[in-house]
Design an enzyme around this catalytic site. Structure first.
Site, mmCIF file in Angstrom:
data_model
loop_
_atom_site.group_PDB
_atom_site.id
_atom_site.type_symbol
_atom_site.label_atom_id
_atom_site.label_comp_id
_atom_site.label_asym_id
_atom_site.label_seq_id
_atom_site.Cartn_x
_atom_site.Cartn_y
_atom_site.Cartn_z
ATOM 1 N N PRO A 166 10.081 -41.986 -0.680
ATOM 2 C CA PRO A 166 8.690 -42.439 -0.703
ATOM 3 C C PRO A 166 8.163 -42.688 0.708
ATOM 4 O O PRO A 166 6.979 -42.487 0.979
ATOM 5 C CB PRO A 166 8.746 -43.751 -1.500
ATOM 6 C CG PRO A 166 10.167 -44.074 -1.750
ATOM 7 C CD PRO A 166 10.990 -42.870 -1.453
ATOM 8 N N GLU A 211 11.295 -33.336 -0.440
ATOM 9 C CA GLU A 211 11.896 -34.086 -1.534
ATOM 10 C C GLU A 211 12.454 -35.369 -0.995
ATOM 11 O O GLU A 211 12.932 -35.424 0.122
ATOM 12 C CB GLU A 211 13.081 -33.317 -2.102
ATOM 13 C CG GLU A 211 12.722 -32.088 -2.850
ATOM 14 C CD GLU A 211 13.879 -31.681 -3.736
ATOM 15 O OE1 GLU A 211 14.242 -32.454 -4.629
ATOM 16 O OE2 GLU A 211 14.402 -30.597 -3.510
ATOM 17 N N GLU A 228 0.834 -1.197 0.000
ATOM 18 C CA GLU A 228 0.000 0.000 0.000
ATOM 19 C C GLU A 228 0.873 1.254 0.000
ATOM 20 O O GLU A 228 0.609 2.227 -0.707
ATOM 21 C CB GLU A 228 -0.896 0.043 1.249
ATOM 22 C CG GLU A 228 -1.866 -1.121 1.397
ATOM 23 C CD GLU A 228 -1.281 -2.297 2.180
ATOM 24 O OE1 GLU A 228 -0.098 -2.635 1.961
ATOM 25 O OE2 GLU A 228 -2.004 -2.878 2.997
ATOM 26 N N ASP A 269 21.334 -41.544 -1.850
ATOM 27 C CA ASP A 269 21.761 -40.630 -2.927
ATOM 28 C C ASP A 269 22.771 -39.572 -2.493
ATOM 29 O O ASP A 269 23.302 -38.863 -3.331
ATOM 30 C CB ASP A 269 20.535 -39.901 -3.514
ATOM 31 C CG ASP A 269 19.482 -40.860 -4.041
ATOM 32 O OD1 ASP A 269 19.848 -42.016 -4.335
ATOM 33 O OD2 ASP A 269 18.311 -40.456 -4.158
ATOM 34 N N CYS A 286 -2.732 -3.581 7.014
ATOM 35 C CA CYS A 286 -2.372 -3.832 8.413
ATOM 36 C C CYS A 286 -2.737 -2.630 9.268
ATOM 37 O O CYS A 286 -2.881 -1.514 8.788
ATOM 38 C CB CYS A 286 -0.896 -4.184 8.539
ATOM 39 S SG CYS A 286 0.215 -2.811 8.202
ATOM 40 N N ARG A 295 13.008 -24.899 -5.273
ATOM 41 C CA ARG A 295 13.725 -25.021 -4.002
ATOM 42 C C ARG A 295 14.093 -23.639 -3.482
ATOM 43 O O ARG A 295 13.951 -23.352 -2.300
ATOM 44 C CB ARG A 295 15.040 -25.795 -4.211
ATOM 45 C CG ARG A 295 14.903 -27.273 -4.257
ATOM 46 C CD ARG A 295 16.291 -27.861 -4.430
ATOM 47 N NE ARG A 295 16.262 -29.316 -4.424
ATOM 48 C CZ ARG A 295 17.334 -30.061 -4.625
ATOM 49 N NH1 ARG A 295 18.507 -29.498 -4.873
ATOM 50 N NH2 ARG A 295 17.244 -31.360 -4.587
ATOM 51 N N ARG A 309 20.176 -24.215 -6.668
ATOM 52 C CA ARG A 309 21.123 -23.602 -7.597
ATOM 53 C C ARG A 309 20.361 -23.109 -8.818
ATOM 54 O O ARG A 309 20.438 -23.715 -9.883
ATOM 55 C CB ARG A 309 22.198 -24.606 -8.008
ATOM 56 C CG ARG A 309 23.036 -25.120 -6.855
ATOM 57 C CD ARG A 309 24.097 -26.119 -7.309
ATOM 58 N NE ARG A 309 23.535 -27.349 -7.844
ATOM 59 C CZ ARG A 309 23.144 -28.384 -7.085
ATOM 60 N NH1 ARG A 309 23.245 -28.325 -5.774
ATOM 61 N NH2 ARG A 309 22.640 -29.457 -7.643
HETATM 62 C C1 AOF Z 1 3.683 -7.197 4.477
HETATM 63 N N1 AOF Z 1 3.532 -6.512 3.321
HETATM 64 O O1 AOF Z 1 2.382 -5.262 1.931
HETATM 65 C C2 AOF Z 1 1.340 -5.966 3.909
HETATM 66 C C3 AOF Z 1 1.487 -6.696 5.126
HETATM 67 O O2 AOF Z 1 6.656 -7.015 9.898
HETATM 68 P P1 AOF Z 1 5.862 -5.962 9.233
HETATM 69 O O3 AOF Z 1 5.716 -4.724 10.010
HETATM 70 O O4 AOF Z 1 6.335 -5.696 7.836
HETATM 71 O O5 AOF Z 1 4.359 -6.496 9.143
HETATM 72 C C4 AOF Z 1 4.073 -7.671 8.506
HETATM 73 C C5 AOF Z 1 2.582 -7.965 8.628
HETATM 74 O O6 AOF Z 1 1.796 -6.924 8.086
HETATM 75 C C6 AOF Z 1 2.218 -9.195 7.845
HETATM 76 O O7 AOF Z 1 2.380 -10.356 8.584
HETATM 77 C C7 AOF Z 1 0.755 -8.949 7.464
HETATM 78 O O8 AOF Z 1 -0.089 -9.423 8.497
HETATM 79 C C8 AOF Z 1 0.642 -7.419 7.396
HETATM 80 N N2 AOF Z 1 0.490 -6.847 6.014
HETATM 81 N N3 AOF Z 1 2.680 -7.275 5.343
HETATM 82 O O9 AOF Z 1 4.724 -7.760 4.729
HETATM 83 C C9 AOF Z 1 2.432 -5.880 3.003
HETATM 84 N N4 AOF Z 1 0.210 -5.329 3.594
HETATM 85 ZN ZN ZN Z 2 0.841 -2.742 6.080
#
Ligand code: AOF
Ligand code: ZN
Length: 423
Positions: A351, A348, A82, A229, A105, A213, A236
């Site tokens: 089985p 990975e 945002e 293995d 958030c 990976r 990589r």
């Molecule tokens: C993100 N990116 O664009 C949005 C998030 O550790 P912070 O402060 O970066 O907060 C992470 C939390 O914020 C994340 O777990 C999620 O709940 C919220 N939104 N987080 O990393 C974003 N919009």
């Molecule tokens: Zn945010």
């Protein structure tokens, strides 16, 4: 029922008006969908790079409905989607609409609350795909509403869930998202009767595996595979990190140098500060990993999961786990990994281990590389998965089928068991 007689002119006008209304509503919805679809596309640009944070995309429109800014979350500790989009929009955001793939958030973490950033920018309407499931960050929608912003939730929720499946699983269930990958011949065998198994699939398929990976937080193999293995279990990728690649080849960690979070704009939307190497994990109840195993070299950190009652002098980072179902408690293993901020694991090799993960209901996605080859004998890709009768089959639905070089890559996810028929 009969309709009362009407002046034909009236009914024509009514029809025209109704049509115009439907048209307007329709155009509106189509525009909303298109902008949210773009936000989902932007979110995907962060794939494999944002751990332990979600991928998030955002599109900001000005008051007249023109795109004013776009952004995505590129790495943990970096600005939220945002904020990136609002910076690009500047004053044009006033009175505008923001489309966000995850609820904004409402907390101060590594960066400030996006709810306040949106309010400060004068956004009038916010459209969200998926609500934030974390108690820590949720509440953005409520705060925005409380300040008179129109908030709509659930647009393209399925797509928003899908692009963020790893993180949403981690956030909701407190365990990493598990992808089980195997390579096999068309008749589902992963080795010949004498145990030889190298190069069943093509170099192209193997390169694809390395890319996947690299997107994972951890790569897990069973002791059977390590003894048979001696795999290295490193990623990589054949290409260097490329910010424009929407699948994102590399996983990154917080920048040690703490990148200036106030600076990034759309020019460095894809900036990735450092490459994070996936953790290697060996599931080894009896601590049989040979001290000279390649998986114990210094190329990446390695954890060896052993039974809590086993005595060992193995010089490795050990996780001690309760025994379960003839092996280890894999749910406990995943909890330990989540505690280390591992959001996704790539399972990975083995089985037996794959069967145990399935029996414990811990596989979220299956990726099969099938080679156009037949063996007719030799071990199957999957061992005992706890299925004794056809009704207990692990049912999946295909998500994607892609040719990779001469091979096929099939992606499938478990589907809930169908309801049992009443007799
Ligand atoms: C993100 N990116 O664009 C949005 C998030 O550790 P912070 O402060 O970066 O907060 C992470 C939390 O914020 C994340 O777990 C999620 O709940 C919220 N939104 N987080 O990393 C974003 N919009
Ligand atoms: Zn945010």
């Amino acid at each position: 029922m009969e309709t009362p007689a009407q002046d034909p002119a009236d009914s024509a006008r009514a029809a025209r008006e109704a049509h115009a209304l439907t048209d307007a509503a329709h155009t509106h919805a189509v525009t909303d969908i298109a902008h949210m679809a773009r936000a989902v596309e932007l979110a995907a640009c962060g794939r494999g790079a944002t751990s332990p944070n979600p991928v998030v995309g955002c599109v900001v429109l000005d008051a007249s409905g023109n795109v004013a800014g776009e952004g995505f979350h590129a790495y943990a500790g970096g600005p939220h989607a945002e904020v990136v989009a609002l910076r690009e929009a500047g004053e044009r955001a006033r009175g505008g609409t923001a489309y966000v793939t995850l609820e904004p958030c409402d907390h101060t973490g590594r960066t400030g609350p996006c709810s306040l950033a949106l309010l400060g920018a004068g956004i009038a309407r916010v459209v969200v795909a998926v609500a934030d499931p974390t108690p820590k960050a949720a509440g953005g929608a409520a705060r925005l509403r409380a300040h008179g912003v129109v908030v709509e939730s659930g647009l393209l929720a399925e797509e928003g869930e899908r692009v963020n499946a790893e993180w949403l699983t981690y956030a909701r269930l407190g365990r990493p998202y598990v992808t089980w990958k195997f390579a096999a011949t068309l008749d589902g065998r992963s080795a010949a009767p004498d145990g030889t198994s190298q190069w069943i699939t093509s170099p192209e398929a193997r390169a694809d595996v390395h890319r996947l990976r690299a997107e994972s937080g951890a790569i897990i193999a069973g002791i059977g595979t390590v003894l048979a293995d001696d795999p290295h279990l490193t990623a990589r990728p054949s290409r260097p990190a490329d910010a424009s690649d929407p699948t994102g080849p590399a996983d990154v960690r917080d920048p040690a140098s703490s990148a200036d979070a106030s600076r990034p704009t759309s020019q460095d939307r894809g900036a990735r500060p450092a490459v994070r190497v996936p953790l290697r994990v060996v599931v080894d109840s009896e601590a049989r990993t040979p001290p000279g195993a390649r998986v114990l070299d210094g190329a990446a950190p390695t954890l060896v999961a052993v039974a809590d009652d086993v005595e060992t002098r193995l010089k490795a980072d050990l996780i001690r786990l309760p025994r379960h179902d003839g092996g280890l408690d894999l749910r406990a293993l995943l909890r330990e990994l989540a505690a280390r901020e591992v959001v996704s694991v790539f399972l990975e090799g083995g089985p037996t281990l794959a069967g145990a993960f399935l029996r414990q209901g811990l596989i979220d996605r299956v990726i099969a590389y099938l080679a156009p080859a037949l063996l007719g004998a030799g071990p199957a890709a999957l061992g005992d998965a706890g299925v004794a009768t056809i009704a207990a089959t692990h049912r999946l639905a295909f998500d994607d089928v892609s040719p990779i070089g001469p091979d096929l890559r099939l992606t499938a996810r478990p589907v809930p068991a169908p309801p049992r028929k009443e007799s």
